[in-house]
Design a protein around this motif. Structure first.
Motif, mmCIF file in Angstrom:
data_model
loop_
_atom_site.group_PDB
_atom_site.id
_atom_site.type_symbol
_atom_site.label_atom_id
_atom_site.label_comp_id
_atom_site.label_asym_id
_atom_site.label_seq_id
_atom_site.Cartn_x
_atom_site.Cartn_y
_atom_site.Cartn_z
ATOM 1 N N UNK A 127 81.907 40.472 69.379
ATOM 2 C CA UNK A 127 81.641 39.489 68.326
ATOM 3 C C UNK A 127 81.043 38.098 68.834
ATOM 4 N N UNK A 128 81.780 37.623 69.992
ATOM 5 C CA UNK A 128 81.656 36.449 70.625
ATOM 6 C C UNK A 128 80.070 36.436 71.563
ATOM 7 N N UNK A 129 79.870 37.641 72.012
ATOM 8 C CA UNK A 129 78.701 38.052 72.623
ATOM 9 C C UNK A 129 77.668 37.962 71.599
ATOM 10 N N UNK A 130 77.486 38.531 70.499
ATOM 11 C CA UNK A 130 76.565 38.399 69.509
ATOM 12 C C UNK A 130 76.328 37.197 68.997
ATOM 13 N N UNK A 131 77.315 36.332 69.033
ATOM 14 C CA UNK A 131 77.149 34.715 68.465
ATOM 15 C C UNK A 131 76.319 33.962 69.530
ATOM 16 N N UNK A 132 76.624 34.385 71.040
ATOM 17 C CA UNK A 132 75.999 33.481 71.961
ATOM 18 C C UNK A 132 74.510 34.273 71.835
ATOM 19 N N UNK A 133 74.477 35.678 71.803
ATOM 20 C CA UNK A 133 72.855 36.080 71.686
ATOM 21 C C UNK A 133 72.146 35.332 70.659
ATOM 22 N N UNK A 134 72.548 35.400 69.405
ATOM 23 C CA UNK A 134 71.879 34.942 68.194
ATOM 24 C C UNK A 134 71.647 33.443 68.687
ATOM 25 N N UNK A 158 69.008 32.757 71.336
ATOM 26 C CA UNK A 158 67.540 33.214 70.913
ATOM 27 C C UNK A 158 66.987 32.438 69.991
ATOM 28 N N UNK A 159 67.685 31.810 69.086
ATOM 29 C CA UNK A 159 67.374 30.714 68.251
ATOM 30 C C UNK A 159 66.663 29.402 69.015
ATOM 31 N N UNK A 160 67.724 29.016 69.875
ATOM 32 C CA UNK A 160 67.520 27.863 70.649
ATOM 33 C C UNK A 160 66.226 27.982 71.754
ATOM 34 N N UNK A 161 65.981 29.343 72.121
ATOM 35 C CA UNK A 161 65.010 29.551 73.134
ATOM 36 C C UNK A 161 63.614 29.487 72.291
ATOM 37 N N UNK A 162 63.652 30.249 70.974
ATOM 38 C CA UNK A 162 62.400 30.035 70.074
ATOM 39 C C UNK A 162 61.988 28.544 69.827
ATOM 40 N N UNK A 163 63.141 27.583 69.587
ATOM 41 C CA UNK A 163 62.902 26.331 69.025
ATOM 42 C C UNK A 163 62.285 25.684 70.158
ATOM 43 N N UNK A 164 62.750 26.055 71.343
ATOM 44 C CA UNK A 164 62.274 25.014 72.419
ATOM 45 C C UNK A 164 61.408 25.464 73.382
ATOM 46 N N UNK A 191 70.953 32.584 78.171
ATOM 47 C CA UNK A 191 71.945 33.228 77.122
ATOM 48 C C UNK A 191 71.343 34.440 76.792
ATOM 49 N N UNK A 192 69.993 34.424 76.547
ATOM 50 C CA UNK A 192 69.675 35.766 75.913
ATOM 51 C C UNK A 192 69.755 37.128 76.919
ATOM 52 N N UNK A 250 75.682 41.556 78.902
ATOM 53 C CA UNK A 250 77.166 41.781 78.558
ATOM 54 C C UNK A 250 77.502 42.543 77.190
ATOM 55 N N UNK A 251 76.548 42.600 76.561
ATOM 56 C CA UNK A 251 76.621 43.542 75.431
ATOM 57 C C UNK A 251 76.466 44.855 75.602
ATOM 58 N N UNK A 252 75.802 45.312 76.512
ATOM 59 C CA UNK A 252 75.724 46.771 77.236
ATOM 60 C C UNK A 252 76.975 47.054 77.867
#
Length: 199
Positions: free
Chosen positions: A97-104, A107-113, A132-133, A139-141
C-alpha cells in the motif's frame, strides 16, 4: 527469468557504486578547487544531491531484496508458523500500500516537473522524482513475489522473519539466534545449501 532478475540487481548495485563514486569526486573535488585554487564546480551541489537521492532509493530496493533492513522480530520469532504467516501477509500488504502511494506520487511529480529545469545544471527536475518510480516498480515486484511465496506455502520459517535483527551480526549468526542453531537451506550460505541438499 532468474538470470534477468539477477542482471537487473547487478545493474542496480553498479548504479549505486557509480552514484557513490560521483558524489566523492564532485564533493571532494569541489573542496580542493575552492580552498586550493579559488575555483569550484558550479554543478557540484545539484548533481551530488541528485546522486545521493538515487543512491538512497536504489539502496533501499537492494536492501529489501537481500533482507538487509533492520527490524525487531522478537515477537514474530516466537509465534507458531501460522502466526508468522499472518504477520507476513499483513506486513507485505501494508508495504504494498505504501509502495503504491510512493509510486503514484512519484509518477505525478515526475510528469509535473518534466519541464522544470534546475538552475545550475539545467537538468529536468523529473530526474529527482523519477527514482521514486524506479523504486516503486522494483519494490512492488519484490513484495508481490514474496507475498506469493508466503500465500503458496513456499516461504521458509526464516523467510517469515523478514528482517535482520542486528547489522553487527552476519545473517547466519542472526538466524542461529532465532532457530536455536538449526539452519534451513536459506539460512546457510549457497555453498552449504547445495552441500546439504546433495546429502
Amino acid at each position: 527469468m532468474t538470470k534477468l532478475v539477477e542482471a537487473y540487481f547487478k545493474l542496480l548495485k553498479l548504479l549505486m557504486a557509480l552514484c557513490l563514486a560521483g558524489m566523492v569526486v564532485l564533493v571532494f573535488g569541489n573542496v580542493v578547487l575552492r580552498y586550493g585554487f579559488n575555483s569550484g564546480i558550479t554543478a557540484s551541489e545539484e548533481v551530488s544531491r541528485l546522486l545521493f537521492v538515487w543512491l538512497c532509493f536504489i539502496g533501499a530496493v537492494v536492501g529489501l531484496r537481500e533482507r538487509a533492513h533492520l527490524g525487531v522480530d522478537t515477537l514474530v520469532a516466537r509465534l507458531p508458523r501460522a502466526g508468522r504467516i499472518a504477520c507476513a501477509v499483513l506486513s507485505y500488504g501494508m508495504m504494498l500500500y505504501i509502495t503504491g502511494l510512493i509510486l503514484q506520487g512519484s509518477w505525478a511529480q515526475t510528469v509535473i516537473n518534466l519541464e522544470v529545469w534546475s538552475p545550475a545544471t539545467g537538468m529536468s527536475m523529473a530526474l529527482v522524482y523519477g527514482v521514486g518510480v524506479v523504486f516503486g516498480v522494483s519494490t512492488g515486484a519484490i513484495l508481490l513475489h514474496e507475498l506469493y511465496r508466503v500465500l503458496t506455502g513456499k516461504a521458509t520459517d526464516a523467510d517469515l522473519l523478514m528482517v535482520a535483527e542486528s547489522e553487527d551480526l552476519p545473517e547466519d549468526a542472526a538466524h542461529d539466534l532465532h532457530t536455536g542453531g538449526h539452519r534451513t537451506h536459506r539460512d546457510a550460505s549457497p555453498l552449504a545449501a547445495r552441500t546439504a541438499s546433495s546429502r
